[in-house]
Design an enzyme around this catalytic site. Structure first.
Site, PDB file in Angstrom:
ATOM      1  N   LYS A 248      12.543  -8.697   0.291  1.00  0.00           N
ATOM      2  CA  LYS A 248      12.513  -8.757   1.718  1.00  0.00           C
ATOM      3  C   LYS A 248      12.705 -10.173   2.201  1.00  0.00           C
ATOM      4  O   LYS A 248      12.285 -10.994   1.895  1.00  0.00           O
ATOM      5  CB  LYS A 248      11.147  -8.386   2.291  1.00  0.00           C
TER       6      LYS A 248
ATOM      7  N   GLY B 176       0.560  -8.146   9.325  1.00  0.00           N
ATOM      8  CA  GLY B 176       0.401  -6.681   8.713  1.00  0.00           C
ATOM      9  C   GLY B 176       1.837  -5.862   8.088  1.00  0.00           C
ATOM     10  O   GLY B 176       1.950  -4.877   7.824  1.00  0.00           O
TER      11      GLY B 176
ATOM     12  N   GLY C 194       4.367  -6.547   5.845  1.00  0.00           N
ATOM     13  CA  GLY C 194       4.336  -6.009   4.440  1.00  0.00           C
ATOM     14  C   GLY C 194       3.472  -5.211   3.960  1.00  0.00           C
ATOM     15  O   GLY C 194       4.008  -4.201   3.358  1.00  0.00           O
ATOM     16  N   CYS C 195       2.154  -4.929   4.340  1.00  0.00           N
ATOM     17  CA  CYS C 195       1.213  -3.794   4.157  1.00  0.00           C
ATOM     18  C   CYS C 195       1.886  -2.492   4.685  1.00  0.00           C
ATOM     19  O   CYS C 195       2.143  -1.537   4.125  1.00  0.00           O
ATOM     20  CB  CYS C 195      -0.034  -4.174   4.720  1.00  0.00           C
TER      21      CYS C 195
END
Length: 285
Positions: A188, A222, A224-225
């Site tokens: 990423k 939040g 990445g989650c």
């Protein structure tokens, strides 16, 4: 930006939607972790289930405390869900300790469903969420179980020593991550400079460069989650890895654009952004 599809849901005939399991820590502020994963799964049409590995006290300013659960509690939660309900994809997040990493990796060895590993190392605010001594277990036990591994740039450096400062570095980083055994690596690039947020998905043979306009919004807690949970949901719905990751990036890009202030610090992405009359499409996988 394309509107992401929804995974196919059954007709009203009593059958269940696709089942996705998250194995991660709890975020008391509701923006990341288990809470973000379950919101994402619901938003995209899946039934989300959870194995809680740790409890955190956190808010928009950071993490004030974290307490991991005993390995037996994690093992029993996992077996309770998998043995009765069954899973069609698994996503892992915060695992905290070497013992929990090894416990979860052993549980995943019995799973035939796709596995998305988000090797969570630090929070959005820079708070450590993985013990330093657990890194070797992530490399040798957890990453080999992954269908897709989704490290951010800091986690790439933690796991491989590769520092990513350009797209060429993303390719080197992907090779280093794949060397630890996942089928696919998603590097990423959201923290790289430039007008686009550029991610590289590769299995060592195919390369898919995924680009999206960078959103002018600081409320990104939040991210990445949410991305990893969305990938797992699309995989559960029958999508191949490149299609699942592309659809998940579209979803998280919209969620970042709609992120909202909460508290005095960094607010969360908006997991429900698709619900406002967007003409959402049904996916076919």
């Amino acid at each position: 930006m394309a509107l992401p599809p929804r995974v196919p849901r059954p007709a009203h005939d009593g059958s269940a939607p696709v089942r996705v399991l998250t194995v991660a820590g709890s975020d008391s502020g509701g923006g990341a972790g288990i809470q973000a994963d379950l919101k994402t799964m619901l938003a995209l049409g899946a039934h989300g289930m959870s194995v809680i590995t740790a409890v955190t006290a956190q808010n928009s300013l950071g993490v004030q405390g974290a307490w991991e659960l005993p390995a037996e509690a994690v093992r029993t939660q996992f077996r309770s869900v998998a043995d009765d309900i069954g899973v069609q994809a698994v996503k892992t997040g915060m695992l905290a300790t070497a013992e929990l990493v090894e416990t979860v990796a052993a549980l995943l060895a019995d799973v035939t469903a796709p596995v998305v590993v988000d090797p969570v190392g630090v929070s959005k605010h820079g708070d450590p969420l993985l013990a330093a001594e657990a890194l070797d277990a992530v490399r040798t036990k957890l990453l080999p179980a992954a269908t897709v591994a989704t490290p951010n740039l800091d986690e790439v450096t933690q796991l491989t020593g590769v520092r990513v400062e350009s797209e060429d570095d993303q390719r080197r980083a992907a090779g280093a991550v794949l060397g630890h055994g996942p089928r696919w690596a998603l590097i990423k690039g959201g923290h790289l400079p430039g007008g686009d947020a550029v991610d590289l998905l590769t299995d060592g043979t195919e390369e898919h460069w995924l680009r999206a306009p960078r959103q002018d919004n600081r409320h990104t807690h939040g991210t990445g989650c949410t991305l990893a949970a969305a990938i797992a949901t699309y995989l559960a719905g029958g999508y191949e890895v490149p299609e699942a990751v592309t659809a998940a990036k579209d979803y998280v890009t919209g969620a970042i654009a709609a992120g909202f202030p909460l508290g005095a610090g960094i607010g969360p992405v908006d997991h429900g952004w698709l619900s406002e009359g967007t003409g959402w499409s049904e996916g076919t996988g």
